[in-house]
Design a protein around this motif. Sequence first.
Motif, mmCIF file in Angstrom:
data_model
loop_
_atom_site.group_PDB
_atom_site.id
_atom_site.type_symbol
_atom_site.label_atom_id
_atom_site.label_comp_id
_atom_site.label_asym_id
_atom_site.label_seq_id
_atom_site.Cartn_x
_atom_site.Cartn_y
_atom_site.Cartn_z
ATOM 1 N N ALA A 339 32.007 -26.143 -2.703
ATOM 2 C CA ALA A 339 30.608 -26.265 -2.497
ATOM 3 C C ALA A 339 30.306 -26.181 -1.043
ATOM 4 O O ALA A 339 28.986 -25.616 -0.809
ATOM 5 C CB ALA A 339 30.130 -27.492 -3.205
ATOM 6 N N ILE A 340 30.698 -26.799 -0.224
ATOM 7 C CA ILE A 340 30.432 -26.917 1.233
ATOM 8 C C ILE A 340 30.393 -25.572 1.933
ATOM 9 O O ILE A 340 29.593 -25.042 2.659
ATOM 10 C CB ILE A 340 31.081 -27.960 1.826
ATOM 11 C CG1 ILE A 340 30.740 -29.631 1.481
ATOM 12 C CG2 ILE A 340 30.639 -27.940 3.577
ATOM 13 C CD1 ILE A 340 31.370 -30.482 2.024
ATOM 14 N N ARG A 341 31.555 -25.001 1.565
ATOM 15 C CA ARG A 341 32.007 -23.478 2.142
ATOM 16 C C ARG A 341 30.891 -22.616 1.709
ATOM 17 O O ARG A 341 30.717 -21.568 2.508
ATOM 18 C CB ARG A 341 33.742 -22.909 1.650
ATOM 19 C CG ARG A 341 33.902 -21.844 2.580
ATOM 20 C CD ARG A 341 33.969 -22.141 4.010
ATOM 21 N NE ARG A 341 34.631 -21.083 4.588
ATOM 22 C CZ ARG A 341 34.679 -20.890 6.195
ATOM 23 N NH1 ARG A 341 34.203 -22.083 6.716
ATOM 24 N NH2 ARG A 341 34.984 -19.922 6.699
ATOM 25 N N GLU A 342 30.579 -22.730 0.646
ATOM 26 C CA GLU A 342 29.643 -21.677 0.050
ATOM 27 C C GLU A 342 28.199 -21.818 0.844
ATOM 28 O O GLU A 342 27.612 -20.926 1.076
ATOM 29 C CB GLU A 342 29.228 -21.911 -1.335
ATOM 30 C CG GLU A 342 28.400 -20.890 -1.943
ATOM 31 C CD GLU A 342 28.425 -21.077 -3.694
ATOM 32 O OE1 GLU A 342 28.498 -20.039 -4.157
ATOM 33 O OE2 GLU A 342 28.364 -21.921 -4.116
ATOM 34 N N VAL A 343 27.604 -23.064 1.147
ATOM 35 C CA VAL A 343 26.506 -23.287 2.027
ATOM 36 C C VAL A 343 27.070 -22.553 3.435
ATOM 37 O O VAL A 343 25.970 -21.774 3.780
ATOM 38 C CB VAL A 343 26.200 -24.614 2.340
ATOM 39 C CG1 VAL A 343 25.106 -24.920 3.018
ATOM 40 C CG2 VAL A 343 25.933 -25.503 1.028
ATOM 41 N N TYR A 344 27.885 -22.806 3.948
ATOM 42 C CA TYR A 344 28.382 -22.278 4.938
ATOM 43 C C TYR A 344 28.072 -20.528 5.092
ATOM 44 O O TYR A 344 27.673 -19.897 6.089
ATOM 45 C CB TYR A 344 29.921 -22.635 5.824
ATOM 46 C CG TYR A 344 30.135 -21.969 6.971
ATOM 47 C CD1 TYR A 344 29.683 -22.514 8.164
ATOM 48 C CD2 TYR A 344 30.785 -20.841 7.053
ATOM 49 C CE1 TYR A 344 30.270 -22.184 9.471
ATOM 50 C CE2 TYR A 344 31.293 -20.178 8.265
ATOM 51 C CZ TYR A 344 30.893 -20.803 9.299
ATOM 52 O OH TYR A 344 31.333 -20.375 10.795
ATOM 53 N N LYS A 345 28.769 -19.871 3.943
ATOM 54 C CA LYS A 345 28.878 -18.475 4.103
ATOM 55 C C LYS A 345 27.083 -17.928 3.842
ATOM 56 O O LYS A 345 26.920 -16.970 4.415
ATOM 57 C CB LYS A 345 29.850 -17.983 2.894
ATOM 58 C CG LYS A 345 31.133 -18.515 3.114
ATOM 59 C CD LYS A 345 31.657 -17.402 4.144
ATOM 60 C CE LYS A 345 33.216 -17.475 4.163
ATOM 61 N NZ LYS A 345 33.793 -16.348 5.167
ATOM 62 N N VAL A 346 26.492 -18.649 3.055
ATOM 63 C CA VAL A 346 25.125 -18.194 2.651
ATOM 64 C C VAL A 346 24.344 -18.368 3.956
ATOM 65 O O VAL A 346 23.610 -17.321 4.203
ATOM 66 C CB VAL A 346 24.460 -19.067 1.560
ATOM 67 C CG1 VAL A 346 23.088 -18.527 1.460
ATOM 68 C CG2 VAL A 346 25.351 -18.648 0.292
ATOM 69 N N ALA A 347 24.601 -19.407 4.653
ATOM 70 C CA ALA A 347 23.945 -19.542 5.928
ATOM 71 C C ALA A 347 24.227 -18.585 6.949
ATOM 72 O O ALA A 347 23.213 -18.108 7.739
ATOM 73 C CB ALA A 347 24.144 -21.007 6.480
ATOM 74 N N ARG A 348 25.548 -18.231 7.030
ATOM 75 C CA ARG A 348 25.836 -17.420 8.044
ATOM 76 C C ARG A 348 25.303 -15.985 7.675
ATOM 77 O O ARG A 348 24.731 -15.193 8.751
ATOM 78 C CB ARG A 348 27.392 -17.157 8.139
ATOM 79 C CG ARG A 348 28.087 -16.403 9.181
ATOM 80 C CD ARG A 348 29.509 -16.052 9.065
ATOM 81 N NE ARG A 348 29.873 -15.567 8.035
ATOM 82 C CZ ARG A 348 31.314 -15.209 7.924
ATOM 83 N NH1 ARG A 348 32.018 -15.088 8.742
ATOM 84 N NH2 ARG A 348 31.398 -14.236 6.864
ATOM 85 N N ALA A 349 25.191 -15.637 6.511
ATOM 86 C CA ALA A 349 24.847 -14.287 6.206
ATOM 87 C C ALA A 349 23.316 -14.181 6.537
ATOM 88 O O ALA A 349 22.811 -13.239 7.316
ATOM 89 C CB ALA A 349 24.935 -13.963 4.732
#
Length: 535
Positions: A339-349
């Motif tokens: 769940a946390i990694r998904e936040v990171y990936k969306v924010a990076r994009a």
Amino acid sequence: MARDNQQLGVLNALDVAKTQWYHFTAIIVAGMGFFTDAYDLFSISLVTKLLGRLYYTEPNPKHPGALPINVSAAVNGVALCGTLAGQLFFGWLGDKLGRKKVYGLTLVLMVFSSLASGLSFGHTPKSVMTTLCFFRFWLGFGIGGDYPLSATIMSEYANKKTRGAFIAAVFAMQGVGILVSGVVSLIMSAAFEYKFKPPSFDEDPVGSLTPEADYIWRVILMFGAIPAGLTFYYRMQMPETARYTALVAQNAKQAAADMSKVLNVTLEAEEDKLAGIVKDKNQQFGLLSSQFLRQYGLRLVGTTTTWFLLDIAFYSQNLFQKDIFSSIGWIPNANKMSAIREVYKVARAQTLIALCGTVPGYWFTVALIDIIGRWIIQLVGFLMMTIFMFAIAFPYDHWKQKENRIGFIIMYGLTFFFANFGPNATTFVVPAEIFPARLRSTCHGISAAAGKAGAIIGAFGFVYASQEKDPAKRDPGYPAGIGKKNSLIILGVINFIGMLFTFLVPETKGKSLEEAANEVPVYEEQDIHNKPSAV
């Protein structure tokens, strides 16, 4: 009688003033409000997937939790609905009570609602989402007031030579707010991932959802209160604009005193000159009068329709955003992430898109708007958006092929660039210039509200419309639509129509606000034309 003799000296002094520190102070104070607006509106999209995992993951899950369609629409859209209402209400109130009084109220509402959104309480998913939506509506309501007030205050403070750049610079802080929302989300998710090191969903469905992740979305949403709170004191220290004080409140003495401090010069009150203005009822008409319709009706149609059409297209960009992010590996399948990694990936994009396409477009407008004019920037922006939208839409199947994805990304980035170096900026600037002072904030609020109506259609109506007929290609729970290709073609047509309605909007480059608004005061024949306007 000469134009310079007709205009009040305090207004002429503002028009011809050299760029100085108070201009930049006004940009920062108004701009930080817009920074907060963008941060709050766009940060929610970074945490919706996390909210779905936290509150809608079933026991012994077979797939990551996701917000139900109706909850997702409410969480993402309620702030836009609040913004629309706030634009209409505070736009009207800004003309009735004055820009400064209402300006502080909107900021207090934004700070309180940002904090309250992060503190959303409840023991069930329904109660948490309900309180979140409640506070985000009022957050949007405060944000809505910032649109007409920031634009109007900046336009009435600026000189006529660089007024467009100053108003556009306030709006450009929206790009910075989008960028910072991504950066804050990156920092928060990276810190929590480093601390708890959760596995992916495929590796451990239960362990991938760290309970402490509940703090991430709350901190991200609450951070928006900080920059707004820091500028509250300075916002309250700004004097009322001279144009409101003199032309609407009819207090030339106070206008001269306020602007004497701002400009560091001595200005005459010119009460005799203000008293000499002919109280012609034809020049005191209201918004709903036939006189307003004759003089400003087409202008209001132009500003409302272009903003409405622009926002349908601009907020519909998310139709193919996730396709781009997935195609280049920025966002893997949810099962492959925690769940946390998904936040990171969306924010990076989002951060990369903002850095490469969104922010540069805003600042191109700031640099060139007073050189080539608002009208050309808006017309060409709509034209280029039409071209690139069609270039994506018609060969859509071609762009989906792996070897053509780089071209797809370039087309996507250029569409964003010409939206911001184009109508997304100019639709904000022009309504603050082409209407009379007593109705300026109201008309800007109406124009902005029309834009938010378009945003609601774009962000949610086209999400349904873009669903493919093939059930295997649709998002879970969505009915069949007309597909992405046909939706993009329609958006291209909408951009083209926006270009046509731009012909109803006049050019204001190099004009005083009174000239741009056709608000040339008429004076009784008194011995006022020989009085000096400024000392």
